[in-house]
Design a protein around this motif. Structure first.
Motif, PDB file in Angstrom:
ATOM      1  N   ALA A  95       0.816  -1.216   0.000  1.00  0.00           N
ATOM      2  CA  ALA A  95       0.000   0.000   0.000  1.00  0.00           C
ATOM      3  C   ALA A  95       0.852   1.269   0.000  1.00  0.00           C
ATOM      4  O   ALA A  95       0.316   2.374  -0.122  1.00  0.00           O
ATOM      5  N   ARG A  96       2.177   1.106   0.131  1.00  0.00           N
ATOM      6  CA  ARG A  96       3.065   2.275   0.193  1.00  0.00           C
ATOM      7  C   ARG A  96       3.678   2.615  -1.170  1.00  0.00           C
ATOM      8  O   ARG A  96       4.542   3.477  -1.274  1.00  0.00           O
ATOM      9  N   ALA A 150      -1.095  -2.066  -3.791  1.00  0.00           N
ATOM     10  CA  ALA A 150      -2.381  -1.654  -3.222  1.00  0.00           C
ATOM     11  C   ALA A 150      -2.353  -0.198  -2.774  1.00  0.00           C
ATOM     12  O   ALA A 150      -3.091   0.200  -1.879  1.00  0.00           O
ATOM     13  N   GLY A 151      -1.503   0.597  -3.389  1.00  0.00           N
ATOM     14  CA  GLY A 151      -1.421   2.010  -3.021  1.00  0.00           C
ATOM     15  C   GLY A 151      -2.313   2.858  -3.901  1.00  0.00           C
ATOM     16  O   GLY A 151      -3.105   2.332  -4.695  1.00  0.00           O
TER      17      GLY A 151
ATOM     18  N   PHE B 208      -4.512   7.913   5.300  1.00  0.00           N
ATOM     19  CA  PHE B 208      -4.592   6.600   4.645  1.00  0.00           C
ATOM     20  C   PHE B 208      -5.210   5.577   5.602  1.00  0.00           C
ATOM     21  O   PHE B 208      -4.556   4.657   6.047  1.00  0.00           O
ATOM     22  N   SER B 252     -11.612   4.696  -3.124  1.00  0.00           N
ATOM     23  CA  SER B 252     -10.199   4.859  -3.479  1.00  0.00           C
ATOM     24  C   SER B 252      -9.557   3.494  -3.645  1.00  0.00           C
ATOM     25  O   SER B 252     -10.032   2.514  -3.060  1.00  0.00           O
ATOM     26  N   THR B 254      -6.873   2.593  -2.338  1.00  0.00           N
ATOM     27  CA  THR B 254      -6.246   2.312  -1.057  1.00  0.00           C
ATOM     28  C   THR B 254      -7.080   3.069  -0.025  1.00  0.00           C
ATOM     29  O   THR B 254      -7.634   4.118  -0.345  1.00  0.00           O
TER      30      THR B 254
END
Lengths: 400, 264
Positions: A95-96, A150-151, B208, B252, B254
């Motif tokens: 995710a990053r 997954a970002g 996030f 979104s 994420t």
């Protein structure tokens, strides 16, 4: 925000799949352009078509199966790029890592084909898959899926600057700490809209395009997939590591499909890129021009280059080799610029023979071998959207 | 530079049943009844007459939104960087082009081709506002508002500049309408600043993490917000209209949440 490290990069175009064939073609000043035999197109034109796009995607990705997405996966599979991204995902977390890609027409070809078969009520007989093929976002969804990311993910679609502007979007989001790394690039494939569209504007050359040539007659359209993995640079980098030094963006605010004749928008983008990079014009060793080979683009860009760099800077457009790959061009030409830096190569300009007499430039017709520290790549699009990208080698001497 | 936040200095809205932000704000507060009605798209007077005649719905929509948000903040439109975000393209223009390409002659109109680029609203905005600042154009399907806001906040913090975010959607005619149903042309614009100023109405921050999308509390507007990606902003804007804060999950790739804090 800068510099960032291009820890992996790859490019696939009419010159071949991956960096090896691309470099070999650039060294040989070979063009990938050939007479247009694409789909049902009947135009007297040359195109830069990528071979090997006839195989459907695997069943698991069937919803995404279209020419543009096949090209994307072919591109990702070269030069160990996908493995490098997967390793980065292990380090940073899936995710990053963001995915920011340029395209102008995405999977439109399959929608064009579906429009040929409508029933009496005007409905598709064979509907295209909207989410997986038609909508541009399908490209980043597919790439994220393939790479296990997954970002945040979005498509930039600013016509022919798309593939360059994603580098700025990624750099900002890395700088703000929103993400740690990003897959950036561009994927655009041949379709009828662009071939017949540019033809309607009388901008398509019947012969292979001749950027900056006195006798240029317009562009040749190509297709490409090009990607880079951007990360913050480690303290120790290899001497030939390629760094993203800056990206400059501007708008012409002039006309939808032609630049102001003095190229002031192009100039503003180049100046902004140098400012971001903390560099002076004299520190740039090579410029990969936008150089579409349309009369108005090359004149305007040439004026801007002359006013910023004078006559001394070696410059060439590689669109005579690859064709104009539109939304992928910015990314493909950054990858070519990275190859130039890595291998000490100033690419030539196959097809171009005589410099436009109105332009006083060091236009490079045939490849030169010399060591390079800093290179710039220009990408300009319809709607007056301009972007310039500056790369440098980690060992470039640019402090003076 | 850490953290994605900005100050909201101007807001605009245009869509079915609302002509501008004050009208929508009253509906979001429940002071006026929202009623579905065809969107009234103004003629973009800021464009030269030749261009005015050529532009489609997304351009008219985006220009109206941009000028309204800039005016609310007393900002010079020429000086603003812009981010345009949309789930899709100019559906009317795409339908016309694909129909032409399905004919044997394939006589594409050069104007239609020029206007087919996704950044056509950005290009016409540049001409209308005389804005030479950087402009971006995102195409991001159902996540277009979230990704547009992310790109805009990246610019606000990364480049330390004011950014005008213009999110819009315009429907398809013909066979694509059934594949991708969208409401009447609609959208919102947010003028975002790196620092608090005299026009700042609220502070926006992106995080996030996941959160509920939130509800407007007006059934028709909640349904409208779900039907158009650009209007995923409405639950947040409902809070703004009521002078309240809150956290709103955004659709979104994420998990992403926007937090709104009114400026006292």
């Amino acid at each position: 925000m800068y510099p960032l490290y291009l820890s992996a990069f790859t490019g696939t175009s009419a010159l071949g799949a991956g960096l090896g064939p691309t470099l070999a073609a650039l060294l040989a000043n070979r063009s990938g352009l050939a007479p247009c035999a694409f789909e049902t197109v009947k135009l007297d034109a040359h195109v830069g078509e990528v071979a090997g796009l006839d195989t459907p995607l695997p069943a698991a990705l069937a919803d995404y199966d279209c020419r543009n997405n096949r090209l994307a996966l072919l591109g990702l599979a070269q030069d160990g790029f996908a493995d490098a991204v997967r390793a980065a995902a292990q380090r940073y977390g899936a995710a990053r890592i963001g995915v920011f890609l340029g395209t102008s027409t995405g999977g439109i070809l399959e929608t064009e084909q579906a429009y040929r078969r409508l029933d009496e009520s005007g409905d598709f007989v064979a509907p295209p898959n909207y989410r997986g093929r038609h909508t541009p976002q399908a490209l980043v969804e597919l790439v994220a899926k393939e790479l296990g990311l997954a970002g945040p993910a979005f498509v930039v679609s600013t016509a022919c600057s798309s593939g360059a502007k994603v580098f700025a979007s990624a750099a900002r989001l890395i700088a703000t700490g929103a993400i740690d790394a990003a897959v950036v690039g561009g994927v655009d494939s041949l379709c009828l809209t662009t071939l017949y569209g540019f033809n309607s504007l009388e901008l398509v050359s019947t012969e292979p395009c001749r950027p900056y040539d006195a006798a240029r007659r317009g562009l040749s359209i190509g297709e490409a997939a090009a990607f880079a993995l951007l990360e913050r640079p480690a303290a120790e980098l290899p001497a030939d590591a390629i760094l993203l030094a800056g990206v400059g963006e501007s708008s012409d605010a002039y006309h939808m499909s032609s630049p102001p004749p003095d190229g002031r928008g192009a100039l503003a983008a180049m100046q902004a890129a140098l400012e971001q990079a903390g560099l002076r014009p004299a520190q740039v060793d090579y410029l990969n021009l936008h150089g579409t080979a349309t009369p108005s683009n090359d004149t305007a860009e040439g004026q801007a280059v002359m006013s910023l760099f004078g006559q001394r800077l070696p410059a060439s457009s590689t669109k005579g080799a690859t064709g104009h790959t539109l939304g992928a061009a910015g990314a493909l030409e950054v990858v070519i610029a990275a190859l130039a830096l890595k291998h000490g190569l100033i690419p030539g300009s196959p097809g171009s023979r005589t410099l436009d007499a109105a332009l006083d430039l060091d236009y490079v017709f045939t490849p030169r071998r010399q060591s390079l520290g800093v290179v710039m790549s220009n990408s300009f699009g319809f709607g007056g959207s301009n972007a310039s990208v500056v790369l440098r080698r980690a060992d470039a001497k640019v402090d003076a | 530079m850490n953290g994605l936040f900005a100050y909201l200095d101007g807001v605009a809205a245009l869509g079915p049943g609302f002509d501008d932000w004050p009208m929508l704000a009253a509906q979001l507060r429940g002071e006026a009844i929202w009623q579905d009605a065809p969107t009234r798209l103004p003629v973009p007077q800021a464009l030269p007459p030749a261009e005015r005649r050529r532009v489609g719905k997304p351009v008219r929509l985006a220009l109206a939104l941009g000028f309204e948000a800039a005016a609310m903040a007393g900002a010079d439109p020429a000086a603003l960087a812009t981010v345009f975000t949309a789930s899709g393209c100019d559906g009317d223009n795409l339908h016309a082009l694909c129909s032409t390409l399905a004919e044997p002659e394939r006589l594409v109109s050069p104007t239609r081709f020029t206007n087919s680029v996704h950044n056509a609203p950005a290009g016409y905005w540049g001409i209308a506002a005389q804005a030479t600042a950087p402009s971006n154009a995102l195409s991001a399907y159902d996540v277009s508002f979230a990704m547009g806001l992310l790109e805009a906040l990246g610019q606000v913090r990364g480049e330390q500049r004011r950014v005008l975010l213009i999110a819009y959607d315009s429907p398809y005619p013909g066979p694509l309408a059934r594949l991708r149903p969208l409401p009447e042309p609609c959208g919102v614009a947010l003028l975002l600043s790196p620092a608090r100023g005299e026009h700042s109405q609220a502070r926006l921050a992106l995080g996030f993490e996941a959160a509920e999308a939130g509800s407007i509390g007006v059934a028709g507007l909640d349904a409208l917000a779900r039907s158009a990606p650009s209007l995923r902003a409405l639950p947040m804007l409902a809070a703004l209209a009521r002078g309240e804060g809150g956290r709103f999950g955004l659709e979104s790739p994420t998990p992403l949440t926007v937090e709104l804090q009114p400026c006292a």
